[in-house]
Design a protein around this motif. Structure first.
Motif, PDB file in Angstrom:
ATOM      1  N   PRO A  28      21.643  35.840  63.482  1.00 54.89           N
ATOM      2  CA  PRO A  28      21.540  36.444  64.811  1.00 54.89           C
ATOM      3  C   PRO A  28      21.594  35.358  65.896  1.00 54.89           C
ATOM      4  CG  PRO A  28      19.394  36.424  63.728  1.00 54.89           C
ATOM      5  CD  PRO A  28      20.393  35.939  62.715  1.00 54.89           C
TER       6      PRO A  28
ATOM      7  N   PHE B 149      18.609  32.926  66.551  1.00 50.85           N
ATOM      8  CA  PHE B 149      18.457  31.940  65.480  1.00 50.85           C
ATOM      9  C   PHE B 149      19.468  30.809  65.647  1.00 50.85           C
ATOM     10  CE2 PHE B 149      19.966  30.766  61.118  1.00 50.85           C
ATOM     11  CZ  PHE B 149      18.882  29.982  60.761  1.00 50.85           C
TER      12      PHE B 149
ATOM     13  N   ASP C  47      11.607  31.608  60.622  1.00 52.14           N
ATOM     14  CA  ASP C  47      12.875  32.132  60.088  1.00 52.14           C
ATOM     15  C   ASP C  47      12.743  33.636  59.810  1.00 52.14           C
ATOM     16  OD1 ASP C  47      13.891  29.615  60.223  1.00 52.14           O
ATOM     17  OD2 ASP C  47      14.279  29.378  58.089  1.00 52.14           O
TER      18      ASP C  47
ATOM     19  N   ARG D 254      15.344  34.479  62.288  1.00 49.15           N
ATOM     20  CA  ARG D 254      16.600  34.715  61.569  1.00 49.15           C
ATOM     21  C   ARG D 254      16.679  36.142  61.014  1.00 49.15           C
ATOM     22  NH1 ARG D 254      16.778  31.378  56.500  1.00 49.15           N
ATOM     23  NH2 ARG D 254      15.443  33.095  55.898  1.00 49.15           N
TER      24      ARG D 254
ATOM     25  N   ARG E 291      18.505  28.585  68.413  1.00 49.12           N
ATOM     26  CA  ARG E 291      17.431  27.649  68.021  1.00 49.12           C
ATOM     27  C   ARG E 291      18.015  26.450  67.269  1.00 49.12           C
ATOM     28  NH1 ARG E 291      13.410  27.822  63.318  1.00 49.12           N
ATOM     29  NH2 ARG E 291      13.978  29.992  62.931  1.00 49.12           N
TER      30      ARG E 291
ATOM     31  N   VAL F  95      24.551  35.169  46.069  1.00 47.42           N
ATOM     32  CA  VAL F  95      24.173  34.503  47.295  1.00 47.42           C
ATOM     33  C   VAL F  95      24.734  35.245  48.528  1.00 47.42           C
ATOM     34  CG1 VAL F  95      26.139  32.949  47.518  1.00 47.42           C
ATOM     35  CG2 VAL F  95      23.861  32.094  47.947  1.00 47.42           C
TER      36      VAL F  95
ATOM     37  N   ASN G 179      22.361  22.257  52.450  1.00 45.58           N
ATOM     38  CA  ASN G 179      22.722  23.391  51.581  1.00 45.58           C
ATOM     39  C   ASN G 179      22.241  24.735  52.129  1.00 45.58           C
ATOM     40  OD1 ASN G 179      20.015  23.211  51.112  1.00 45.58           O
ATOM     41  ND2 ASN G 179      20.142  23.250  48.893  1.00 45.58           N
TER      42      ASN G 179
ATOM     43  N   GLY H 243       8.914  26.657  61.840  1.00 45.48           N
ATOM     44  CA  GLY H 243       9.630  27.576  62.739  1.00 45.48           C
ATOM     45  C   GLY H 243       9.800  28.928  62.071  1.00 45.48           C
TER      46      GLY H 243
ATOM     47  N   THR I 225      19.852  30.944  43.681  1.00 43.21           N
ATOM     48  CA  THR I 225      18.590  31.300  43.043  1.00 43.21           C
ATOM     49  C   THR I 225      18.816  32.240  41.863  1.00 43.21           C
ATOM     50  OG1 THR I 225      18.321  33.158  44.541  1.00 43.21           O
ATOM     51  CG2 THR I 225      17.290  31.089  45.195  1.00 43.21           C
TER      52      THR I 225
ATOM     53  N   ALA J 185      18.132  36.175  47.843  1.00 40.59           N
ATOM     54  CA  ALA J 185      18.927  35.118  47.232  1.00 40.59           C
ATOM     55  C   ALA J 185      19.811  34.465  48.277  1.00 40.59           C
ATOM     56  CB  ALA J 185      19.777  35.693  46.114  1.00 40.59           C
ATOM     57  N   ALA J 186      20.276  35.284  49.190  1.00 42.84           N
ATOM     58  CA  ALA J 186      21.227  34.755  50.177  1.00 42.84           C
ATOM     59  C   ALA J 186      20.577  33.817  51.181  1.00 42.84           C
ATOM     60  CB  ALA J 186      21.892  35.905  50.922  1.00 42.84           C
ATOM     61  N   THR J 187      19.282  34.002  51.402  1.00 40.21           N
ATOM     62  CA  THR J 187      18.683  33.182  52.446  1.00 40.21           C
ATOM     63  C   THR J 187      17.818  32.076  51.880  1.00 40.21           C
ATOM     64  OG1 THR J 187      16.839  34.711  52.586  1.00 40.21           O
ATOM     65  CG2 THR J 187      18.659  35.048  54.119  1.00 40.21           C
ATOM     66  N   ALA J 188      17.504  32.188  50.590  1.00 40.90           N
ATOM     67  CA  ALA J 188      16.644  31.156  50.012  1.00 40.90           C
ATOM     68  C   ALA J 188      17.398  29.841  49.990  1.00 40.90           C
ATOM     69  CB  ALA J 188      16.248  31.554  48.599  1.00 40.90           C
ATOM     70  N   VAL J 189      16.752  28.788  50.349  1.00 37.86           N
ATOM     71  CA  VAL J 189      17.384  27.481  50.257  1.00 37.86           C
ATOM     72  C   VAL J 189      16.495  26.573  49.420  1.00 37.86           C
ATOM     73  CG1 VAL J 189      18.742  27.555  52.352  1.00 37.86           C
ATOM     74  CG2 VAL J 189      16.364  26.863  52.455  1.00 37.86           C
ATOM     75  N   ARG J 190      17.104  25.676  48.778  1.00 39.24           N
ATOM     76  CA  ARG J 190      16.340  24.813  47.878  1.00 39.24           C
ATOM     77  C   ARG J 190      16.716  23.386  48.201  1.00 39.24           C
ATOM     78  NH1 ARG J 190      17.966  23.270  42.743  1.00 39.24           N
ATOM     79  NH2 ARG J 190      19.722  24.678  42.969  1.00 39.24           N
ATOM     80  N   GLU J 191      15.721  22.593  48.424  1.00 37.25           N
ATOM     81  CA  GLU J 191      15.985  21.175  48.664  1.00 37.25           C
ATOM     82  C   GLU J 191      16.153  20.490  47.319  1.00 37.25           C
ATOM     83  OE1 GLU J 191      15.806  19.235  51.938  1.00 37.25           O
ATOM     84  OE2 GLU J 191      16.683  21.198  52.167  1.00 37.25           O
ATOM     85  N   GLU J 192      16.886  19.397  47.346  1.00 37.03           N
ATOM     86  CA  GLU J 192      17.029  18.649  46.090  1.00 37.03           C
ATOM     87  C   GLU J 192      15.688  18.085  45.682  1.00 37.03           C
ATOM     88  OE1 GLU J 192      20.520  15.883  46.219  1.00 37.03           O
ATOM     89  OE2 GLU J 192      20.697  16.921  48.116  1.00 37.03           O
TER      90      GLU J 192
END
Lengths: 293, 264
Positions: free
Chosen positions: B147, B150, A12, A62, B153, B253, B138, A10, B83, A286-293
């Motif tokens: 927005p 989003f 983002d 997004r 969705r 973050v 997470n 999708g 990160t 940094a704010a939008t990055a996501v990390r899976e375990e």
């Protein structure tokens, strides 16, 4: 060996190559070989961008990321940012050298009027003038820092991004950058390091990727595709939709004429894919990055 | 699926702040008929078992947060999704403390928590409670990075009309053009980076024509919490946040709009 497919989860992030590959600098490591006189991808018009924003809205996007080339070479960049911030958060990747008081004021007005964040990333590749200008061109250091200072004055919190070429001591480099920015009265210094991609002009310098620099199916299964930009983003250019900003010079990176056509899996068959995989999503905030375990 | 009506209290991000948790359980019953926790029992604060035991004793329904899953599954880090090296440094400090001080029994309890809780409102509204986002435990849902299309969705994919999340620590709500509602309930474990020492939780009001939400400031003995943290030798920046209301860590973050509101 068959390249594993990165699924598409999708849209983002919509990246927009707003000024094509035209740039006022000719950085030694530029991954898409942008530079003065590069006409391979003409700029998009303000109307083109509006149409893209409509398509992105339908896809539930997004955020929007403006890249190039140098976005501020586009004569209507401030208006385009205003159009975008009325609807979505935005990020601009810039070399900072064209940020005049006038353009910064117009950006600040657009940001103030929006409920969404405007992130501005300014590229600087070393904390010393000599080293930076060796990579990015004479005079670029002073102009970029002046741009950062203007952004600070207008209450932006610019993110300084630096490309790392090898196994540099990241914490020490981070401290150097923060010292530099603090000395220039940047109150909340934000610095992010990016990996070097051995494509574009950097390929000429470093020799590019070897056959072994590829993502294997086992690697993808182990860590999952979520950290790859191509699982949640696409790049719009005047020559169609591409899978990611790194592969805009590769014909295989072209995904179609419209965003909708581009929403399909991508075979991770390039050396640059391995760099992206090892270092995480390219340029993700940094704010939008996501990390899976 | 449980049916709910009237007013429902929603809180998240306990972060071991057992004093705020106790204050919430004093305050919320006068405002709401039911109370739900959206996860992350552990983190910066002192004595993690205190918070878990309070929640168990009160039989509060809890959504599993990333922290709860990591502690429960005996994983190596909090999986907060940072990160930045400095964010990760401080996250590792608080995670190591919480992990060391959580009993095996309570770790097992945290491991059993559900990923989401689904409720049905009085007019059939589909209400989804989760930790980060419906698609990722997470994922940060910040106001300035969310927005409407989003969010729509996310709600479409999760098949819900009201979505409540936490994870970011700053409360906000949004009514989508089609009337659906998204609430980030904030956190009761630390202040909302606004220079105030109180914390926030949310009331979901299902008694009107359409669901709505409001945010309740919650005071607790923050000075006592700070002294307990110091006695536990918890990193001083965490204590300063409790005392001043300004975040000192986990800052990279934050999107620019939210970060510009803070001191650091």
């Amino acid at each position: 060996m068959t390249a594993p497919n990165c699924p598409f989860h999708g849209l983002d992030s919509l990246w927009i190559q707003v000024a094509g590959l035209s740039c006022n600098l000719r950085c030694a490591h530029c991954f898409n070989a942008s530079g003065p006189g590069n006409r391979e991808m003409p700029a998009l018009s303000r109307d083109d961008v509006r149409t893209l924003l409509d398509e992105a809205e339908a896809a539930g996007v997004r955020d929007v990321v403006f890249t190039g080339g140098e976005p501020f070479l586009h004569p209507e960049m401030a208006e385009i940012v205003g159009d975008t911030l009325g609807r979505f958060p935005a990020t601009i990747l810039t070399n900072g050298t064209l940020l005049t008081d006038r353009i910064v004021e117009r950006l600040a007005n657009a940001a103030r009027d929006s409920r969404y964040s405007l992130e501005i990333r300014v590229s600087l590749d070393a904390s010393s003038e000599e080293e930076n200008d060796r990579i990015r061109g004479k005079g670029s250091y002073g102009k970029a820092l002046a741009g950062v200072a203007r952004l600070e004055k207008a209450s932006f919190l610019p993110i300084v991004t630096a490309v790392q070429f090898g196994e540099e001591d990241a914490p020490a480099a981070l401290e150097e950058f923060e010292r530099l920015l603090s000395a220039r009265e940047i109150r909340k210094p934000r610095v992010k390091f990016l990996p070097a991609f051995r494509v574009g002009r950097e390929e000429e310098r470093s020799g590019g990727y070897g056959e072994g620099d590829r993502i294997t199916a086992e690697m993808l299964e182990l860590l999952g595709p979520e950290q790859l930009l191509c699982s949640t983003a696409r790049v719009a250019t005047s020559r169609g939709i591409w899978v990611c900003p790194i592969l805009v010079n590769e014909q295989g990176g072209r995904m179609g004429d419209t965003l909708e056509e581009s929403f399909r899996p991508f075979p991770l068959s390039y050396g640059a894919c391995a760099t992206c995989f090892r270092h995480g999503a390219v340029c993700a905030n940094a704010a939008t990055a996501v990390r899976e375990e | 699926m449980d049916e709910v009506s009237g007013r429902v209290a929603l809180f998240g991000g306990v972060y071991n702040n057992h004093l705020a948790l106790a204050a919430l359980l004093d305050d919320a019953p006068s405002r709401a008929s039911e109370i739900f926790c959206l996860g992350d029992v552990g983190a910066f604060g002192p004595h993690p078992d205190h918070s878990v035991e309070i929640l168990r004793k009160a039989a509060i329904s809890i959504v599993q947060g990333n922290y709860d899953r990591s502690v429960g599954m005996r994983r190596g880090d909090c999986a907060c999704g940072y990160t930045d090296p400095r964010d990760n440094h401080f996250a590792a400090l608080s995670y190591a403390y919480t992990f060391r001080k959580t009993s095996e029994r309570n770790k097992d309890f945290l491991a059993t928590l559900p990923d989401e809780i689904r409720l049905r409102g009085p007019r059939g509204e589909r209400i989804l409670l989760c930790h980060g986002s419906p698609r990722r435990q997470n994922e940060f849902l910040w106001e300035s990075l969310s927005p409407d299309p989003f969010l729509a969705r996310l709600l479409d994919d999760a098949r819900c009309d009201v979505l409540a999340v936490t994870h970011t620590g700053i409360p906000w709500k949004r009514r989508l053009p089609d009337g659906r509602l998204v609430i980030n309930v904030g956190a009761i474990g630390r202040p909302a980076n606004d220079g105030q020492t109180h914390v926030w939780y949310a009331i979901l009001d299902l008694s009107g024509e359409e669901p709505d939400a409001s945010f309740i400031p919650l005071r607790y003995d923050h000075e006592r919490l700070a002294s307990e943290m110091r006695a536990e030798k918890i990193a001083e920046p965490f204590v300063q946040t409790i005392e001043t209301g300004w975040w000192t860590t986990c800052l990279e973050v934050l999107p620019s709009k939210e970060r510009a509101c803070g001191r650091y």
